[in-house]
Write a protein that holds these residues in place. Structure first.
Motif, PDB file in Angstrom:
ATOM      1  N   HIS A  75      13.375   9.778  -5.875  1.00 53.38           N
ATOM      2  CA  HIS A  75      13.777   9.255  -4.460  1.00 53.38           C
ATOM      3  C   HIS A  75      15.747   9.582  -4.891  1.00 53.38           C
ATOM      4  N   LEU A  76      16.617   9.246  -3.976  1.00 54.71           N
ATOM      5  CA  LEU A  76      17.419   9.783  -3.421  1.00 54.71           C
ATOM      6  C   LEU A  76      19.027   8.534  -4.537  1.00 54.71           C
ATOM      7  N   THR A  77      18.419   8.285  -4.288  1.00 57.24           N
ATOM      8  CA  THR A  77      19.355   6.530  -5.139  1.00 57.24           C
ATOM      9  C   THR A  77      19.185   6.233  -6.575  1.00 57.24           C
ATOM     10  N   SER A  78      18.372   7.079  -7.094  1.00 59.99           N
ATOM     11  CA  SER A  78      18.044   6.677  -8.149  1.00 59.99           C
ATOM     12  C   SER A  78      17.828   7.851  -9.296  1.00 59.99           C
ATOM     13  N   SER A  79      17.687   7.804 -10.530  1.00 54.63           N
ATOM     14  CA  SER A  79      18.171   8.874 -11.694  1.00 54.63           C
ATOM     15  C   SER A  79      17.455   8.778 -12.254  1.00 54.63           C
ATOM     16  N   ARG A  80      16.413   7.974 -12.130  1.00 54.88           N
ATOM     17  CA  ARG A  80      14.875   8.240 -12.600  1.00 54.88           C
ATOM     18  C   ARG A  80      14.101   7.748 -11.366  1.00 54.88           C
ATOM     19  N   VAL A  81      12.596   8.584 -11.814  1.00 53.72           N
ATOM     20  CA  VAL A  81      11.437   8.642 -11.004  1.00 53.72           C
ATOM     21  C   VAL A  81      10.998   6.476 -10.816  1.00 53.72           C
ATOM     22  N   GLU A  82      11.132   6.683  -9.523  1.00 54.64           N
ATOM     23  CA  GLU A  82      10.242   5.514 -10.014  1.00 54.64           C
ATOM     24  C   GLU A  82       8.755   5.236  -9.289  1.00 54.64           C
ATOM     25  N   ALA A  83       7.495   4.959 -10.706  1.00 55.03           N
ATOM     26  CA  ALA A  83       6.221   5.796 -10.532  1.00 55.03           C
ATOM     27  C   ALA A  83       5.390   4.106  -8.734  1.00 55.03           C
ATOM     28  N   ARG A  84       6.014   3.649  -8.682  1.00 56.38           N
ATOM     29  CA  ARG A  84       5.915   2.241  -7.739  1.00 56.38           C
ATOM     30  C   ARG A  84       5.778   3.414  -6.211  1.00 56.38           C
ATOM     31  N   ARG A  85       7.052   4.075  -6.051  1.00 57.62           N
ATOM     32  CA  ARG A  85       6.736   4.641  -5.066  1.00 57.62           C
ATOM     33  C   ARG A  85       6.631   6.429  -5.015  1.00 57.62           C
ATOM     34  N   ALA A  86       5.552   6.270  -5.948  1.00 61.07           N
ATOM     35  CA  ALA A  86       4.853   7.826  -6.187  1.00 61.07           C
ATOM     36  C   ALA A  86       3.180   7.560  -4.935  1.00 61.07           C
ATOM     37  N   ARG A  87       3.958   8.944  -3.997  1.00 54.59           N
ATOM     38  CA  ARG A  87       2.560   8.523  -3.115  1.00 54.59           C
ATOM     39  C   ARG A  87       1.309   9.086  -2.906  1.00 54.59           C
ATOM     40  N   VAL A  88       0.210   8.038  -3.207  1.00 52.16           N
ATOM     41  CA  VAL A  88      -1.403   9.120  -3.209  1.00 52.16           C
ATOM     42  C   VAL A  88      -2.373   9.285  -1.808  1.00 52.16           C
ATOM     43  N   PRO A  89      -2.876  10.199  -2.037  1.00 52.89           N
ATOM     44  CA  PRO A  89      -3.828  10.456  -0.791  1.00 52.89           C
ATOM     45  C   PRO A  89      -4.375   9.206  -0.581  1.00 52.89           C
ATOM     46  N   GLN A  90      -5.171   8.672   0.158  1.00 59.37           N
ATOM     47  CA  GLN A  90      -6.469   7.289   0.222  1.00 59.37           C
ATOM     48  C   GLN A  90      -7.461   8.748   0.530  1.00 59.37           C
ATOM     49  N   LEU A  91      -8.608   9.399  -0.788  1.00 62.36           N
ATOM     50  CA  LEU A  91     -10.003   9.896  -0.445  1.00 62.36           C
ATOM     51  C   LEU A  91     -11.158   9.286  -0.988  1.00 62.36           C
ATOM     52  N   PRO A  92     -12.319   9.225  -0.336  1.00 64.99           N
ATOM     53  CA  PRO A  92     -13.466   8.808  -0.988  1.00 64.99           C
ATOM     54  C   PRO A  92     -13.032   9.566  -2.567  1.00 64.99           C
ATOM     55  N   LEU A  93     -14.287   8.593  -3.002  1.00 66.02           N
ATOM     56  CA  LEU A  93     -13.906   7.832  -5.053  1.00 66.02           C
ATOM     57  C   LEU A  93     -14.611  10.025  -5.205  1.00 66.02           C
ATOM     58  N   ASP A  94     -15.482  10.098  -4.493  1.00 67.09           N
ATOM     59  CA  ASP A  94     -16.227  11.128  -5.328  1.00 67.09           C
ATOM     60  C   ASP A  94     -15.066  12.742  -5.138  1.00 67.09           C
ATOM     61  N   VAL A  95     -14.886  12.260  -3.653  1.00 62.56           N
ATOM     62  CA  VAL A  95     -13.898  13.679  -4.013  1.00 62.56           C
ATOM     63  C   VAL A  95     -12.005  13.807  -4.861  1.00 62.56           C
ATOM     64  N   GLN A  96     -11.770  12.367  -5.221  1.00 63.19           N
ATOM     65  CA  GLN A  96     -10.767  12.289  -5.959  1.00 63.19           C
ATOM     66  C   GLN A  96     -11.518  11.876  -7.384  1.00 63.19           C
ATOM     67  N   ARG A  97     -12.277  12.095  -7.813  1.00 61.33           N
ATOM     68  CA  ARG A  97     -13.455  12.692  -9.093  1.00 61.33           C
ATOM     69  C   ARG A  97     -13.324  14.324  -9.075  1.00 61.33           C
ATOM     70  N   THR A  98     -13.710  14.853  -7.639  1.00 62.96           N
ATOM     71  CA  THR A  98     -13.588  16.004  -8.391  1.00 62.96           C
ATOM     72  C   THR A  98     -11.611  17.420  -8.211  1.00 62.96           C
ATOM     73  N   TYR A  99     -11.195  15.571  -7.733  1.00 66.54           N
ATOM     74  CA  TYR A  99      -9.346  16.245  -7.650  1.00 66.54           C
ATOM     75  C   TYR A  99      -8.883  15.899  -9.195  1.00 66.54           C
ATOM     76  N   GLY A 100      -9.585  14.418  -9.810  1.00 67.95           N
ATOM     77  CA  GLY A 100      -9.708  14.440 -10.671  1.00 67.95           C
ATOM     78  C   GLY A 100      -9.503  15.332 -12.571  1.00 67.95           C
ATOM     79  N   THR A 101     -10.834  16.019 -12.443  1.00 65.71           N
ATOM     80  CA  THR A 101     -11.530  17.253 -12.958  1.00 65.71           C
ATOM     81  C   THR A 101     -10.125  18.230 -13.307  1.00 65.71           C
TER      82      THR A 101
END
Length: 708
Positions: free
Chosen positions: A643-669
Motif C-alpha cells: 500500500h502506497l501509504t504504508s511502509s509494511r504490507v497490510e495482510a488485510r488489504r491483500a486481494r484474493v480471487p473468489q474461485l470454486p473450492l476445487d479450483v482453489q485447491r489446484t492453485y493451492g497445490t
C-alpha cells in the motif's frame, strides 16, 4: 558493573506517579531535574527514535532547557506532564528522581565528585545511623553534616581541593532511597547511571570478562590487588567469587583518577568489605610496594592480582622508571606500557600466585616486546594467552615462579570466539595436566622462542577441519540438489487470464466480514527472556515440522508452551522457543495460515501459540483452501505491491480471487510446490556452503587430498 540495584528501576512506578511530598516538592523547586532523550526513552519504554519523532510531530513537546543542540536537556516535570497529557505510560522510580536531581546539581565534569559526596554520606548513615537520626532533625544540618560525614569516613581516599557540596534536601531523598533498597543498592544504582552518562570517559571492564578473570585467578585468594581498579568492578567480582568467605578477603586497589578511586572504595566499603583503595599512578607512585615492611595485613605480597590496565598509554613514566626493581624480565620499551603493567602485577603477587591481566592483541606479537615475552616464557611466568573476542583483548594468565620449581615446557593458547567463558574449560584442563578441549592448544615454549616470540593464539591455532563430516556434508548437498528438479510445478502458459479469473475479487478484510476468514493477532509484544541456567530444563523435544515442506526444526526446550516466531515461519521449522502458559495467548490449529511481515504458511500441527508480530488467518475449510489463501498472502508480503501509504504490507488489504473450492485447491497445490522449491533452494545453498567450507579447510589442513 554490578546490578544489585536494578530492582530500583521498577520501584515506586505507575503510569501516573504519586504526588510529591512537601520535602520532594521543595527540593524539586530548588534543583529542577533534567533528562536527555535517552532518559525519556527509558522512562517511557520506547526507543530513542520514538522520542525524536515526538519532538517533530507534537508542537507542545517540551522545549530544551539546557544541554547542546546535539544533546539537549529537558525539564523532567515538563516531560512527565506531557507524557501524562498525551496518554503515554511512563515510569519514574525513586532512584531516577534522585539521579536526575543529582545530575542537575553539577556540571558533567564535577558529577563524579557529587556522586562521591553522596556515597560518603551513605557510608556515614550506615556506620552511624543514630548520629544521622539525631542530625537529620537539626536546623543547622548543612553546617554540621560535612563534619559528621568526614569523621565517620576517615578511611576514604580524599580529593585535593574543596569538596562539591550536595544540597541537604537531596541527601534526605538519598537516605529515603537507602531505607528502601539499602545503602549499597542505592549507591550502586547511582553508579550505574553515572557510568551510562560517562561511558565514553570511563573504561569499564565487561561484566562477563571481569567474572571470568576473577574465577580464573582469584579463587581461594585471601588478598587480591587491582593496581588499575577503575570503579572497582574486578575487586567486587573477586569478593563475590569468595562466596561466604567474602568478609575474609582483603581487597586492595589503586587508580590514577581520584574521583574514580573514591567511587571504587565506596562501592566496596558500602558492602562492608575489607578494602583499601588509594588514588595515584601505580607505575610512578606505587601505593603497595612489595618490598616495603608493613604491619597492615595484605599490603605486601598478595595472593592474586587482577588488572585491566590502560592500553597504548605512551606517557607511562618510561624515563622516570629506568632501573626499577619491578623490571625483572627486562626494561619495558616506551611503546610497550602493557608489559610494564604485566611486570608490576608479577612483582606484587606472592610466589605461586596468579595474575590475570587484559592485554591488547598486538602486545602478543609486537617486535619491541619480544625480549620481555621471551624472558617471561623462559622463567615459566607466562602460562596462558586467551583471546576473548575477535580483535582482542587477550587475557594473559601468569604465575610468579616459586624458587627451585620445575619450569613448564608449554603454554596454553585458546580462542573464546563469541563466548569468553568458553576458555575456562581449557584453563582447567591445563591446570589438571590434560589436553585442552576444542578451541585451545598447548604450545611448546621452545617452538615460540624464535625471532618473533609471537604468543598470539591465532598464530598457533590452525583451523581444525571436520574432515570426518565431509562425506555427510557431500551427501546432504547431493540430496538437496536432487530434490530441486522434481519440485517445479507444471504450470500452463496462457495468452490471457484463466477462465473466471476476473469474475470477483475480495480483500482478506472483506472475506473476514463475510465469515470466510477469522483473523487473530499475537498478543505478545516480545518474547520472554531465557531463564538463567539451572532454572529450566535444557532438554529438547524431537525434531519435526509444523509446516508442509520446510526443513526439520531443531526442537525446543521441554516445559512450557511452544511459541512460533517470525524466524520459524520464514524457515518453515518447528517452534524454536517455549514460554510459561499465560492468559490471552493465541493458540494455533492445524489448517491455520500464520503470516509474518514477509511470508505466510499453513500450519500442519496443533499445540503452538503465536509469537510476536505474527497473525493468524483461520479459514472456513468448506469455502476457502488455506494453501490458496497463503499463496496470495505470501505474494502480498514478499512480491506484491505494498500500500502506497504504508511502509509494511497490510495482510488485510491483500486481494484474493473468489474461485470454486476445487479450483482453489489446484492453485493451492501449485503455491505449496513453489514454496517447497524456495525452501529447497535455501537448504541446497546452506548445504553447498558447508560442503565448500569443509573441503577448503580439509585441503588447507592436510586432512583431505584430491583423488588421482
Amino acid at each position: 558493573m554490578s546490578h544489585d540495584a536494578q530492582a530500583d528501576n521498577t520501584a515506586d512506578t505507575s503510569a501516573r506517579p504519586a504526588a510529591a511530598s512537601p520535602l520532594e516538592a521543595a527540593v524539586e523547586a530548588a534543583v529542577e531535574a533534567t533528562v536527555n532523550a535517552g532518559d525519556i526513552a527509558r522512562l517511557a519504554d520506547v526507543g530513542r527514535a520514538a522520542v525524536s519523532n515526538w519532538r517533530r510531530r507534537y508542537e507542545d513537546f517540551p522545549q530544551p532547557v539546557g544541554g547542546t543542540a546535539s544533546s539537549p536537556l529537558f525539564s523532567l516535570p515538563q516531560v512527565e506532564a506531557w507524557l501524562r497529557r498525551n496518554g503515554k505510560s511512563f515510569e519514574v522510580s525513586q532512584g531516577e528522581r534522585v539521579w536526575q536531581r543529582l545530575r542537575a546539581s553539577a556540571d558533567d565534569l564535577r558529577l563524579g565528585e557529587v556522586l562521591g559526596e553522596v556515597g560518603a554520606f551513605l557510608l556515614y548513615t550506615l556506620r552511624d545511623p543514630d548520629g544521622w537520626k539525631r542530625l537529620s532533625a537539626a536546623s543547622d544540618l548543612a553546617v554540621r553534616l560535612p563534619h559528621a560525614v568526614a569523621r565517620a569516613t576517615a578511611d576514604l581516599p580524599r580529593r585535593g581541593g574543596d569538596a562539591t557540596p550536595v544540597e541537604p534536601g537531596v541527601l534526605r531523598l538519598v537516605a529515603g532511597m537507602a531505607e528502601r533498597h539499602g545503602a549499597a543498592g542505592a549507591f550502586e544504582f547511582l553508579c550505574e547511571r553515572y557510568a551510562e552518562a560517562h561511558s565514553r570517559r570511563l573504561a569499564l571492564t565487561r561484566p562477563d570478562v571481569a567474572a571470568l578473570m576473577t574465577r580464573l585467578a582469584s579463587a581461594g585468594a585471601r588478598t587480591v590487588l587491582d593496581p588499575a581498579c577503575g570503579m572497582g568492578t574486578l575487586l567486587l567480582d573477586a569478593a563475590a567469587g569468595a562466596g561466604g568467605a567474602a568478609d575474609e578477603v582483603r581487597l586492595l586497589g589503586q587508580d590514577v583518577n581520584e574521583t574514580v578511586a573514591l567511587l571504587a572504595a565506596l562501592r566496596l566499603l558500602l558492602r562492608d568489605r575489607d578494602a583499601r583503595v588509594v588514588p595515584g599512578d601505580a607505575l610512578r607512585h606505587d601505593a603497595f610496594p612489595p618490598d616495603r615492611p608493613t604491619d597492615t595485613p595484605g599490603d605486601a605480597l598478595v595472593d592474586a592480582v587482577v588488572c585491566d590496565p590502560p592500553f597504548n598509554e605512551r606517557a607511562w613514566g618510561h624515563e622516570d622508571l629506568v632501573g626499577d626493581p619491578r623490571w625483572q624480565y627486562g626494561m619495558p620499551p616506551r611503546g610497550e606500557p602493557e608489559l610494564a603493567w604485566v611486570q608490576h602485577c608479577l612483582a606484587h603477587v606472592r610466589p605461586g600466585g596468579l595474575v590475570a591481566i587484559l592485554m591488547p592483541a598486538a602486545a602478543a606479537s609486537r617486535r619491541p616486546g619480544r625480549r620481555i615475552r621471551a624472558n617471561l616464557l623462559r622463567a615459566g611466568a607466562l602460562r596462558a594467552v586467551l583471546t576473548l573476542a575477535p580483535g582482542g583483548p587477550d587475557l594473559w594468565l601468569l604465575r610468579r615462579p616459586e624458587p627451585g620449581e620445575r619450569r613448564p615446557g608449554a603454554i596454553l593458547v585458546a580462542d573464546a570466539g563469541d563466548d569468553p567463558a568458553s576458555v575456562e574449560p581449557a584453563w582447567r584442563a591445563h591446570l589438571a595436566g590434560t589436553e585442552p578441549p576444542s578451541g585451545g592448544r598447548m604450545v611448546r615454549i621452545i617452538d615460540i622462542l624464535d625471532d618473533e616470540v609471537d604468543v598470539s593464539p591465532a598464530r598457533h591455532l590452525s583451523p581444525q577441519a571436520d574432515t570426518e563430516g565431509f562425506p555427510a556434508a557431500r551427501e546432504r548437498f547431493r540430496q538437496a540438489a536432487a530434490t530441486l528438479a522434481g519440485g517445479v510445478p507444471e504450470l500452463e502458459v496462457l495468452t490471457g487470464p484463466a477462465a473466471g479469473w476476473d469474475a470477483s475479487w475480495a480483500t482478506v478484510a472483506e472475506m473476514a466480514r463475510s465469515g470466510l476468514v477469522t483473523i487473530r493477532h499475537s498478543t505478545l509484544r516480545a518474547l520472554p527472556a531465557d531463564p538463567p541456567d539451572g532454572e529450566a530444563p535444557q532438554g529438547r523435544v524431537s525434531e519435526g515440522r509444523v509446516f508442509e515442506g520446510g526443513v526439520p526444526g531443531r526442537g525446543v526446550p521441554e516445559g512450557g508452551v511452544p511459541v512460533l516466531t517470525a524466524d520459524d515461519v520464514a524457515a518453515g521449522t518447528a517452534p524454536s522457543r517455549r514460554m510459561p502458559p499465560a492468559p490471552g495467548l493465541v493458540a494455533v490449529r492445524r489448517g491455520d495460515v500464520v503470516a509474518s511481515a514477509v511470508t505466510a504458511r499453513v500450519v500442519t500441527a496443533d499445540g503452538a501459540v503465536l509469537g510476536p508480530h505474527l497473525s493468524l488467518f483461520r479459514v472456513d475449510p468448506d469455502k476457502v483452501d488455506p494453501e490458496f489463501l497463503a499463496g496470495f498472502l505470501r505474494y502480498a508480503a514478499g512480491g506484491g505491491r505494498p500500500h502506497l501509504t504504508s511502509s509494511r504490507v497490510e495482510a488485510r488489504r491483500a486481494r484474493v480471487p473468489q474461485l470454486p473450492l476445487d479450483v482453489q485447491r489446484t492453485y493451492g497445490t501449485a503455491f505449496l510446490r513453489l514454496l517447497a522449491l524456495e525452501d529447497g533452494l535455501r537448504e541446497a545453498a546452506a548445504a553447498g556452503e558447508a560442503l565448500a567450507r569443509l573441503g577448503a579447510e580439509g585441503l588447507v589442513d592436510g586432512r583431505l587430498r584430491p583423488r588421482r
